[in-house]
Design a protein around this motif. Structure first.
Motif, PDB file in Angstrom:
ATOM      1  N   THR A  14       0.827  -1.216   0.000  1.00  0.00           N
ATOM      2  CA  THR A  14       0.000   0.000   0.000  1.00  0.00           C
ATOM      3  C   THR A  14       0.857   1.260   0.000  1.00  0.00           C
ATOM      4  OG1 THR A  14      -1.646  -1.203   1.267  1.00  0.00           O
ATOM      5  CG2 THR A  14      -1.879   1.177   1.177  1.00  0.00           C
ATOM      6  N   ARG A  15       1.844   1.279   0.903  1.00  0.00           N
ATOM      7  CA  ARG A  15       2.668   2.494   1.020  1.00  0.00           C
ATOM      8  C   ARG A  15       3.444   2.759  -0.256  1.00  0.00           C
ATOM      9  NH1 ARG A  15       4.621   3.758   6.722  1.00  0.00           N
ATOM     10  NH2 ARG A  15       5.974   5.035   5.452  1.00  0.00           N
ATOM     11  N   GLU A  16       3.946   1.697  -0.874  1.00  0.00           N
ATOM     12  CA  GLU A  16       4.717   1.871  -2.107  1.00  0.00           C
ATOM     13  C   GLU A  16       3.824   2.377  -3.235  1.00  0.00           C
ATOM     14  OE1 GLU A  16       6.993  -1.955  -0.431  1.00  0.00           O
ATOM     15  OE2 GLU A  16       6.067  -2.111  -2.387  1.00  0.00           O
ATOM     16  N   VAL A  43       1.086   4.030  -2.934  1.00  0.00           N
ATOM     17  CA  VAL A  43       0.710   5.416  -2.637  1.00  0.00           C
ATOM     18  C   VAL A  43       1.822   6.377  -3.054  1.00  0.00           C
ATOM     19  CG1 VAL A  43       0.405   7.038  -0.738  1.00  0.00           C
ATOM     20  CG2 VAL A  43      -0.955   4.949  -0.811  1.00  0.00           C
ATOM     21  N   ALA A  44       3.054   6.060  -2.663  1.00  0.00           N
ATOM     22  CA  ALA A  44       4.182   6.950  -2.963  1.00  0.00           C
ATOM     23  C   ALA A  44       4.363   7.112  -4.472  1.00  0.00           C
ATOM     24  CB  ALA A  44       5.464   6.408  -2.329  1.00  0.00           C
ATOM     25  N   LEU A  45       4.171   6.025  -5.197  1.00  0.00           N
ATOM     26  CA  LEU A  45       4.395   6.031  -6.639  1.00  0.00           C
ATOM     27  C   LEU A  45       3.268   6.745  -7.376  1.00  0.00           C
ATOM     28  CD1 LEU A  45       6.447   4.902  -8.594  1.00  0.00           C
ATOM     29  CD2 LEU A  45       5.157   2.776  -8.675  1.00  0.00           C
ATOM     30  N   ALA A  85       0.859   8.741  -6.222  1.00  0.00           N
ATOM     31  CA  ALA A  85       0.687  10.155  -5.856  1.00  0.00           C
ATOM     32  C   ALA A  85       1.729  11.013  -6.573  1.00  0.00           C
ATOM     33  CB  ALA A  85       0.796  10.338  -4.341  1.00  0.00           C
ATOM     34  N   SER A 126      -5.339   6.528  -3.589  1.00  0.00           N
ATOM     35  CA  SER A 126      -5.981   7.834  -3.465  1.00  0.00           C
ATOM     36  C   SER A 126      -5.874   8.404  -2.048  1.00  0.00           C
ATOM     37  CB  SER A 126      -7.444   7.747  -3.877  1.00  0.00           C
ATOM     38  OG  SER A 126      -8.125   6.881  -3.001  1.00  0.00           O
ATOM     39  N   ALA A 127      -5.240   7.705  -1.137  1.00  0.00           N
ATOM     40  CA  ALA A 127      -5.101   8.203   0.238  1.00  0.00           C
ATOM     41  C   ALA A 127      -4.232   9.453   0.305  1.00  0.00           C
ATOM     42  CB  ALA A 127      -4.519   7.118   1.141  1.00  0.00           C
ATOM     43  N   VAL A 128      -3.378   9.639  -0.692  1.00  0.00           N
ATOM     44  CA  VAL A 128      -2.506  10.817  -0.691  1.00  0.00           C
ATOM     45  C   VAL A 128      -2.707  11.583  -1.992  1.00  0.00           C
ATOM     46  CG1 VAL A 128      -0.135  11.644  -0.673  1.00  0.00           C
ATOM     47  CG2 VAL A 128      -0.799   9.750   0.793  1.00  0.00           C
ATOM     48  N   ASP A 129      -2.821  12.891  -1.875  1.00  0.00           N
ATOM     49  CA  ASP A 129      -3.182  13.729  -3.006  1.00  0.00           C
ATOM     50  C   ASP A 129      -2.248  14.944  -2.983  1.00  0.00           C
ATOM     51  OD1 ASP A 129      -4.317  15.554  -4.699  1.00  0.00           O
ATOM     52  OD2 ASP A 129      -6.198  15.734  -3.602  1.00  0.00           O
ATOM     53  N   VAL A 130      -1.365  15.005  -3.966  1.00  0.00           N
ATOM     54  CA  VAL A 130      -0.348  16.054  -3.973  1.00  0.00           C
ATOM     55  C   VAL A 130      -0.525  16.930  -5.197  1.00  0.00           C
ATOM     56  CG1 VAL A 130       2.120  16.498  -4.214  1.00  0.00           C
ATOM     57  CG2 VAL A 130       1.330  14.679  -2.721  1.00  0.00           C
TER      58      VAL A 130
END
Lengths: 338, 333
Positions: free
Chosen positions: B90-92, B94-96, B98, B135-139
């Motif tokens: 999940t974290r990977e 998200v980072a990618l 986003a 979609s948890a992180v939106d930059v």
């Protein structure tokens, strides 16, 4: 060949994965302790239990879920296994140019946590056979986002698991610190700041929090799946898109405020002394510009910085905001204010 | 610093999945692919070689062809079922995702249709592979800059051509200069052009929203020995380095962003919720602008010359508005 003592953690994890992928049904904890290289190092049952639990967490966070199954037979112990299908990456067929883009995206984060996450993602994509990266398509571009800080990790975990977070937060308008309890929905970076949006349980309303105003640790509390995440418009919550575009009329000294001029829709050069003078201020010898804007306070910040080079003729509320700043600045030369 | 166990595990599993069915692969090629040294790959191979299923008899272990390895070739001969590449956690994901979404929406990418298409297709493929968790992180990156200026800068970068720009600095002085563009850097809220400036004969960083016009010239760019990796905020504010004078501001809480976004020497919270920030100022025009913009939240300024300078500018501003009225300047009213 018996495993040698003191197996490095990465190799212990590797042997655990291989064992749990290859097991016919499942392995019990005892079978793991006795059979898998590295676990024999644990000096006590408690130490083994801690080691095994930590390793399970590590593997889950890497996208390798260990499932528990009823070991069946005469034992009432649970068994553990890893399903190949559950962890396999679907084929991602990236062209060299696309892989170049992904490699560039990997540089976006200044944050150590996010950099670790994304470089691991790159390792996995490369293992899946993605070709050589070609950077031509995005030559010369370097996007970068400043570090999110320590709150990022626990917040992301809480959003993924839909658990409540609590933290100490310093309010912007009062400077007071309070403990907040929030259902986190989404993390967002805007204009150089990191925020997260969620439902504030103390105030019973949706709120946006700035990560840099969180003091101390973010604690993830309560049960998983404790709430639903609605469709979030972070920008609306931050108020950035609130208010339609408006037009300001500015009297600007020739050659000055060039950055504002660059955004002007209309420039009427050098107004004569008799036309706009009086209450609205000096326009003699100035160009009159029509400049679109959205955020009144942000635009007032920018215009006040030009001092006498720019006079706001309209609208009145923008003019008032600029005057408010100038009056405060004019008093700065006097004694310190409390 | 020792490598983290989880990072190494991802590479160990990645090596096996990649090598499965790949035949012999050169050691240095593997090192390049996984972004580590050849020596590290060799250590990884040694670790894999003694790993396998419980019992750890020869047939239980991952195996390589030893003769190939002597010639610098890594040839996997038994994978023990570890043939599937790992999905993204999940974290990977998200980072990618986003990062790609932010890039895709950014002006420098949107300014060039070909570029936008490549970023868009990479994003689509990865979103399909990672699912919705991302979609948890939106930059969102900077939205500033004239599209025509960005298009000119982009094409100059792509074709390695010199640019003629008209630029207005923090002191509101415009000038024309020829620059060899090195990099278009989008950092947080702003986009910057890092370039070799022929007028200054050195590296300069230009805020793109202050480039009034840009034209691509016929001359090719020259190669300059400059570091394109620049901390923009620091270079804009503190070109003068440690010798610059220090200003001390006491600001009310709503101006806390100053402490958060400006590289400060020190920040001290005061009991009433206000705070004291010490800035090393090499650019007096920049400090004057900062204080004029945020004057209602400024409690005090030291040294007094700085306060006097800002107050004088503000009084001139008020005079231009006709308040306080200065009869001499509004004689016909």
């Amino acid at each position: 060949m018996p495993p040698s003592p003191s197996v490095p953690p990465a190799e212990r994890l590797l042997n655990l994965v291989i064992a749990l992928v290859n097991t016919s049904v499942a392995m019990t904890k005892q079978q793991v302790r006795v059979g898998v290289a590295g676990y024999g190092d644990a000096p006590s049952t408690e130490a083994f239990e801690r080691m095994f639990e930590r390793d399970k967490d590590t593997l889950r966070s890497l996208g390798i879920p260990i499932v528990t199954v009823d070991a069946g037979g005469h034992s009432d112990e649970v068994g553990y296994r890893i399903d190949n299908d559950a962890y396999a990456l679907p084929p991602v067929d990236l062209t060299p140019a696309e892989l170049g883009v992904v490699a560039l995206a990997a540089q976006l984060w200044s944050d150590k946590t996010l950099r670790t996450d994304i470089s691991r993602a790159m390792t996995k994509l490369r293992a899946a056979g993605a070709g050589e990266a070609a950077g031509d398509a995005v030559a010369g571009i370097t996007p970068r986002v400043r570090a999110a800080g320590d709150a990022y990790g626990p917040l992301l975990e809480a959003i993924s698991e839909r658990r409540v977070v609590s933290f100490r937060y310093r309010a912007a308008n009062t400077g007071q610190e309070m403990t907040r309890h929030v259902e986190p929905w989404r993390i967002a970076a805007r204009g150089g700041g990191w925020y997260f949006a969620g439902f504030d349980r103390d105030r019973q309303a949706p709120r946006v929090f700035r990560l840099s105003r969180i003091t101390g640790r973010v604690r993830v509390t309560g049960a998983a799946r404790a709430f639903e995440i609605p469709d979030v418009d972070v920008d609306a919550m931050l108020g950035e898109r609130v208010g339609a575009e408006r037009t300001a009329v500015l009297a600007v000294v020739p050659e000055r405020a060039q950055a504002v001029r660059a955004r002007a829709k209309e420039v009427v050069p050098v107004v004569g002394p008799s036309e706009h003078t009086g209450r609205t201020g000096r326009t003699d010898g100035r160009d009159v510009l029509e400049v679109p804007f959205r955020s009144r306070s942000a635009f007032a910040d920018e215009l006040a910085a030009y001092a006498d080079a720019v006079v706001v003729l309209a609208p009145g509320d923008l003019r008032g905001e600029v005057l408010h700043r100038l009056r405060a600045a004019a008093r700065l030369g006097e004694a310190d204010r409390g | 610093m020792a490598e983290r166990a989880d990072d190494r595990l991802v590479r160990l599993l990645g090596l096996v999945a990649y090598l499965d069915g790949a035949g012999p692969v050169r050691l240095d090629e593997l090192a390049g692919r996984f972004g580590v040294t050849a020596r590290q790959v060799r250590e990884d191979v040694d670790a894999l070689w003694v790993s396998g299923t419980p019992g750890y008899m020869p047939d239980d272990l991952i195996d390589f062809d030893a003769y190939s390895l002597d010639e610098g070739l890594v040839h996997l001969t038994r994978a023990r079922g570890m043939t599937r590449p790992l999905r993204l956690g999940t974290r990977e994901a998200v980072a990618l995702v986003a990062a790609l979404r932010a890039m895709h929406a950014s002006r420098p990418v949107q300014a060039d249709p070909g570029r936008a298409a490549v970023v868009g297709s990479a994003l689509a493929k990865l979103t399909a592979a990672t699912g919705e968790a991302a979609s948890a992180v939106d930059v969102r990156l900077a939205g500033d800059g004239d599209p025509e200026v960005l298009a000119a800068v982009s094409s100059a970068l792509a074709d390695a051509r010199r640019l003629r720009i008209r630029y207005v600095n923090a002191a509101d002085v415009a000038s024309e200069r020829d620059v060899d563009p090195v990099r278009l850097l989008t950092q947080d809220e702003r986009t910057y052009l890092v370039a070799w400036c022929h007028r200054a004969a050195g590296r300069r960083t230009f805020r793109v929203d202050r480039i009034l016009a840009a034209r691509v010239l016929d001359e090719r760019t020259e190669s300059h020995d400059i570091d394109p990796d620049v901390d923009v905020t620091a270079s804009v504010l503190a070109d003068g380095g440690a010798g610059a004078p220090v200003a001390t501001l006491v600001l009310a809480s709503p101006a806390r962003w100053v402490a958060e976004e400006v590289p400060a020497e020190s920040v001290r919270d005061l009991p009433d919720g206000s705070f004291e920030v010490r800035l090393r100022v090499t650019n007096p025009a920049w400090l004057r602008r900062l204080l004029l913009s945020n004057a209602p939240d400024v409690r005090s300024v030291a040294p007094p010359e700085v306060a006097a300078d800002v107050a004088a500018a503000a009084r001139a501003g008020l005079a231009a508005y006709g308040e306080p009225a200065r009869p001499a300047e509004t004689a016909d009213a």
